[in-house]
Scaffold this motif. Structure first.
Motif, mmCIF file in Angstrom:
data_model
loop_
_atom_site.group_PDB
_atom_site.id
_atom_site.type_symbol
_atom_site.label_atom_id
_atom_site.label_comp_id
_atom_site.label_asym_id
_atom_site.label_seq_id
_atom_site.Cartn_x
_atom_site.Cartn_y
_atom_site.Cartn_z
ATOM 1 N N LEU B 98 0.831 -1.201 0.000
ATOM 2 C CA LEU B 98 0.000 0.000 0.000
ATOM 3 C C LEU B 98 0.860 1.243 0.000
ATOM 4 O O LEU B 98 0.567 2.192 0.715
ATOM 5 N N GLY B 99 1.948 1.218 -0.743
ATOM 6 C CA GLY B 99 2.794 2.398 -0.703
ATOM 7 C C GLY B 99 3.531 2.463 0.616
ATOM 8 O O GLY B 99 3.507 1.523 1.402
ATOM 9 N N ASP B 100 4.133 3.609 0.910
ATOM 10 C CA ASP B 100 5.039 3.655 2.057
ATOM 11 C C ASP B 100 4.383 4.176 3.324
ATOM 12 O O ASP B 100 3.455 4.961 3.297
ATOM 13 N N ALA B 101 4.906 3.738 4.435
ATOM 14 C CA ALA B 101 4.559 4.256 5.769
ATOM 15 C C ALA B 101 3.061 4.449 5.974
ATOM 16 O O ALA B 101 2.585 5.555 6.167
ATOM 17 N N VAL B 102 2.329 3.359 5.932
ATOM 18 C CA VAL B 102 0.887 3.466 6.135
ATOM 19 C C VAL B 102 0.571 3.421 7.621
ATOM 20 O O VAL B 102 1.034 2.546 8.342
ATOM 21 N N LYS B 103 -0.225 4.370 8.069
ATOM 22 C CA LYS B 103 -0.706 4.334 9.448
ATOM 23 C C LYS B 103 -1.994 3.517 9.470
ATOM 24 O O LYS B 103 -2.676 3.420 8.449
ATOM 25 N N PRO B 104 -2.347 2.956 10.640
ATOM 26 C CA PRO B 104 -3.605 2.197 10.702
ATOM 27 C C PRO B 104 -4.812 3.060 10.315
ATOM 28 O O PRO B 104 -5.773 2.559 9.746
ATOM 29 N N GLU B 105 -4.748 4.362 10.631
ATOM 30 C CA GLU B 105 -5.880 5.243 10.326
ATOM 31 C C GLU B 105 -6.049 5.484 8.829
ATOM 32 O O GLU B 105 -7.035 6.076 8.397
ATOM 33 N N ASP B 106 -5.053 5.069 8.029
ATOM 34 C CA ASP B 106 -5.123 5.320 6.594
ATOM 35 C C ASP B 106 -6.048 4.356 5.864
ATOM 36 O O ASP B 106 -6.456 4.611 4.738
ATOM 37 N N ILE B 107 -6.335 3.223 6.495
ATOM 38 C CA ILE B 107 -7.222 2.248 5.861
ATOM 39 C C ILE B 107 -8.455 2.079 6.726
ATOM 40 O O ILE B 107 -8.347 1.851 7.927
ATOM 41 N N ARG B 108 -9.598 2.222 6.119
ATOM 42 C CA ARG B 108 -10.834 2.055 6.870
ATOM 43 C C ARG B 108 -11.758 1.112 6.125
ATOM 44 O O ARG B 108 -11.729 1.037 4.895
ATOM 45 N N VAL B 109 -12.586 0.397 6.893
ATOM 46 C CA VAL B 109 -13.531 -0.546 6.300
ATOM 47 C C VAL B 109 -14.933 -0.180 6.745
ATOM 48 O O VAL B 109 -15.148 0.233 7.881
ATOM 49 N N MET B 110 -15.874 -0.334 5.843
ATOM 50 C CA MET B 110 -17.270 -0.153 6.217
ATOM 51 C C MET B 110 -18.005 -1.429 5.860
ATOM 52 O O MET B 110 -17.831 -1.959 4.768
ATOM 53 N N PHE B 111 -18.796 -1.932 6.800
ATOM 54 C CA PHE B 111 -19.465 -3.216 6.590
ATOM 55 C C PHE B 111 -20.944 -3.031 6.264
ATOM 56 O O PHE B 111 -21.481 -1.938 6.319
ATOM 57 N N GLN B 112 -21.562 -4.167 5.963
ATOM 58 C CA GLN B 112 -22.994 -4.119 5.673
ATOM 59 C C GLN B 112 -23.788 -3.657 6.901
ATOM 60 O O GLN B 112 -24.762 -2.937 6.791
ATOM 61 N N GLU B 113 -23.332 -4.090 8.089
ATOM 62 C CA GLU B 113 -23.984 -3.628 9.320
ATOM 63 C C GLU B 113 -23.246 -2.369 9.776
ATOM 64 O O GLU B 113 -22.035 -2.290 9.667
ATOM 65 N N PRO B 114 -23.979 -1.394 10.306
ATOM 66 C CA PRO B 114 -23.290 -0.160 10.710
ATOM 67 C C PRO B 114 -22.302 -0.363 11.863
ATOM 68 O O PRO B 114 -21.341 0.380 11.983
ATOM 69 N N ARG B 115 -22.556 -1.345 12.730
ATOM 70 C CA ARG B 115 -21.666 -1.630 13.864
ATOM 71 C C ARG B 115 -21.411 -0.399 14.710
ATOM 72 O O ARG B 115 -20.263 -0.098 15.074
ATOM 73 N N LEU B 116 -22.476 0.329 15.030
ATOM 74 C CA LEU B 116 -22.331 1.471 15.935
ATOM 75 C C LEU B 116 -22.433 0.962 17.363
ATOM 76 O O LEU B 116 -23.103 -0.033 17.621
ATOM 77 N N LEU B 117 -21.774 1.647 18.286
ATOM 78 C CA LEU B 117 -21.900 1.292 19.697
ATOM 79 C C LEU B 117 -23.234 1.823 20.200
ATOM 80 O O LEU B 117 -23.438 3.041 20.217
ATOM 81 N N PRO B 118 -24.157 0.949 20.612
ATOM 82 C CA PRO B 118 -25.487 1.422 20.997
ATOM 83 C C PRO B 118 -25.445 2.328 22.224
ATOM 84 O O PRO B 118 -26.349 3.114 22.441
ATOM 85 N N TRP B 119 -24.391 2.212 23.047
ATOM 86 C CA TRP B 119 -24.328 2.973 24.289
ATOM 87 C C TRP B 119 -23.529 4.261 24.141
ATOM 88 O O TRP B 119 -23.186 4.902 25.125
ATOM 89 N N ALA B 120 -23.173 4.613 22.910
ATOM 90 C CA ALA B 120 -22.466 5.874 22.710
ATOM 91 C C ALA B 120 -23.317 6.754 21.807
ATOM 92 O O ALA B 120 -23.940 6.262 20.863
ATOM 93 N N ARG B 121 -23.348 8.055 22.111
ATOM 94 C CA ARG B 121 -24.095 8.985 21.261
ATOM 95 C C ARG B 121 -23.460 9.029 19.878
ATOM 96 O O ARG B 121 -22.306 8.632 19.709
#
Ligand code: ATP
Ligand code: MG
Lengths: 268, 278
Positions: B98-121
């Motif tokens: 993925l090119g050089d020096a990738v931070k974890p924040e550089d790759i994101r995934v979105m799934f079919q389910e939203p996977r939101l934390l129900p107990w967080a606003r």
């Protein structure tokens, strides 16, 4: 059809102020009927004293300071026993829910111990501790341990794995994952455990104080029985009921506050 | 009946219902698209689960900022490929770079389910997406900005359980966007939405992709969606990339145009012939 109608009936008559009072109508009515039955001699006072007599007995004991002391002793035993047993149960629930190793090591043993009714241990406990404070604390702690342990474990095991994966993807550390995902997810189940444990706490304490104690509400009731003070016996039973209700209400309030995100706790 | 009725609404009507464009324009002026996409090179990638050889040698190069759609029949390994790219799973052999020096924040995934934390606003849910920057002082404002981007800033203090399915997915999108990722992988993110919400979400995806310039990889069951959004559609079959179709249609694309319909038809043809063989 008519059943459904009668069930949903009170909703349409919802007056906010009255709402809180409705639940007290039946208990008050029972007391009123009880009073009438006693005064008219329908129920002999040797079987059941009139509520007014019970109240009077309570007043006398209150003045002598005996009542407050005994309530305090029972309350103290219940809370300390609950904190010890609940704390250990919670710790084991966490450890076994989070670590496979810990679970393999201890779960089978705990499940075996669970099958021994803790009140069956009373003779043994008296032999060990006498009628010392530690005997009561031990029994309460043991009784409270299992519902909290089992429900904490269950709560942690059933946290949505997709949320845990999400937390990992978004770079949560183990501590953050626990604080933000696992613990809040397990909380509803932990509360179920607490409610169960509160019931067991009072039950254990009543039995233990009745059999082996030199103070406390159960002891007060047993003393009164020896002197045939039936009003004091009834008074102790009522106070137990009241304390149980109080503990339950406290846990409900706590539940409402911490689970405010849960649609089931929204005011309908 | 319901679906037919919804999809036959004129485009203008759909656009007016999907009214998150006005908020977005403000953001675009404030923050230039500085986070450019990352190029992605995959060589001889293999992955099996037990005896089940899911990926049998994937070779693929995705230039920085390209929008790639991946289609294929169910169970062909699309999600597996995505999970490998996102680093959620380890390959048996082959490489993904993925090119050089990738931070974890550089790759994101979105799934079919939203996977939101129900107990967080809603806002705290978006802040989760900041990764290690969660504790930083501008976490709030960055999360607010991402929520504005998806048009849900007025829901910032709500619990996720009061949101509709489409709104939850938009919050999940904001969470994925908030760290300004350089690769964004979608695993059927719109699969559970109704036709109208789907179309407005597709427009939203396309818009944020154009604004932020990340490399987008979209797994989808819907070939029409693939040709409407992607620069390039990959058909996976028998663990390999069986077809690599370039979509040249100019943007903004006119949904249901003859050009896209023809392309959709030919890709469906590939998929069906793959299906006949098994
Ligand atoms: N963790 C796993 N363990 C064992 N087998 C797995 C695992 N994950 C996926 N598989 C298998 O790998 C194959 C590909 O799965 P994958 O989820 O990638 O398919 P997919 O193309 O995303 O399908 P769909 O379109 O239905 O989502 C399937 O046969 C599946 O059973
Ligand atoms: Mg899949």
């Amino acid at each position: 059809m008519s059943l459904i109608d009668s069930v949903s009936f009170p909703r349409s008559f919802r007056v906010p102020r009255l709402d809180g009072l409705i639940q007290w109508i039946v208990p008050l009515a029972i007391i009123a009927i009880w009073q009438v039955a006693s005064v008219t001699g329908f129920v002999p006072t040797r079987v059941l004293p009139a509520p007014s007599d019970v109240l009077l007995a309570g007043w006398k004991l209150l003045l002598s300071g005996e009542l407050a002391r005994n309530i305090w002793v029972s309350f103290w035993r219940a809370s300390i026993g609950f904190l010890i047993g609940g704390g250990i149960g919670f710790a084991f629930g966490l450890a076994n829910g989070l670590s496979q190793l810990s679970n393999k090591l201890t779960d089978t043993t705990l499940q075996m111990v669970r099958n021994v009714p803790h009140l069956a241990l009373i003779p043994l406990v008296i032999l060990w501790f006498g009628i010392d404070e530690s005997a009561k604390l031990f029994l309460v702690a043991l009784g409270v341990f299992f519902p909290i342990y089992l429900n904490t474990l269950h709560g942690i095991r059933t946290v949505d794995p997709q949320l845990i994966e999400m937390g990992r993807i978004y770079g949560m550390t183990d501590g953050e994952l626990f604080r933000r995902v696992i613990f809040p997810g397990a909380l509803p189940s932990i509360f179920v455990g607490i409610r169960f444990a509160l019931g067991i706490m009072w039950l254990t304490l009543i039995v233990a104080e009745t059999i082996a104690a030199s103070s406390g509400l159960g002891y007060m009731a047993m003393q009164a029985r020896e002197f045939m003070l039936i009003d004091v016996v009834v008074l102790s039973i009522l106070i137990y009921a009241l304390l149980g209700k109080l503990a339950d209400s406290a846990s409900r309030v706590l539940e409402r506050l911490t689970l405010s995100w849960h649609p089931a706790y929204w005011k309908r | 009946m319901q679906t037919a009725l919804r999809t036959s609404l004129p485009e203008t009507e759909l656009a007016s219902r999907a009214n998150f464009a006005p908020h977005a324009r403000v953001v675009r002026e404030e923050r230039p698209a500085h986070s450019s996409g990352l190029p992605l090179s995959i060589r001889a990638l293999r992955k099996s689960y037990g005896d089940n050889e899911v990926l049998r040698g994937i070779d693929l190069h995705i230039p920085a900022g390209q929008f790639v759609a991946i289609v294929g029949k169910s169970g062909c390994g699309k999600s597996t490929l995505l999970r490998l790219i996102a680093g959620l799973e380890k390959a048996d052999s082959g490489s993904i770079s993925l090119g050089d020096a990738v931070k974890p924040e550089d790759i994101r995934v979105m799934f079919q389910e939203p996977r939101l934390l129900p107990w967080a606003r809603v806002l705290s849910n978006v802040e989760v997406g900041l990764g290690r920057d969660r504790a930083s002082s501008d976490a709030h404002s960055r999360a607010e900005e991402a929520l504005t981007e998806v048009g849900l800033i007025d829901k910032r203090d709500q619990w996720p359980s009061v949101l509709s399915g489409g709104q939850k997915q938009r919050v999940a999108l904001a969470r994925a966007l908030v760290s300004h990722p350089r690769v964004l992988a979608f695993d059927e993110p719109l699969g559970a939405l109704d036709a109208l919400t789907r179309i407005s979400m597709q427009r939203l995806l396309e818009r944020v992709w154009r604004d932020q310039g990340f490399t987008a990889i979209l797994v989808t069951h819907d070939v029409a969606e693939a040709v409407a959004l992607a620069d390039r559609v990959l058909v996976i079959d028998e663990g390999r990339i069986a077809h690599d179709v370039t979509v040249n249609a100019a943007r903004p694309r006119e949904r249901g145009s003859a050009e896209l319909a023809a392309l959709e038809g030919s890709i469906l043809g590939h998929l069906l012939s793959a299906d006949d063989r098994t």
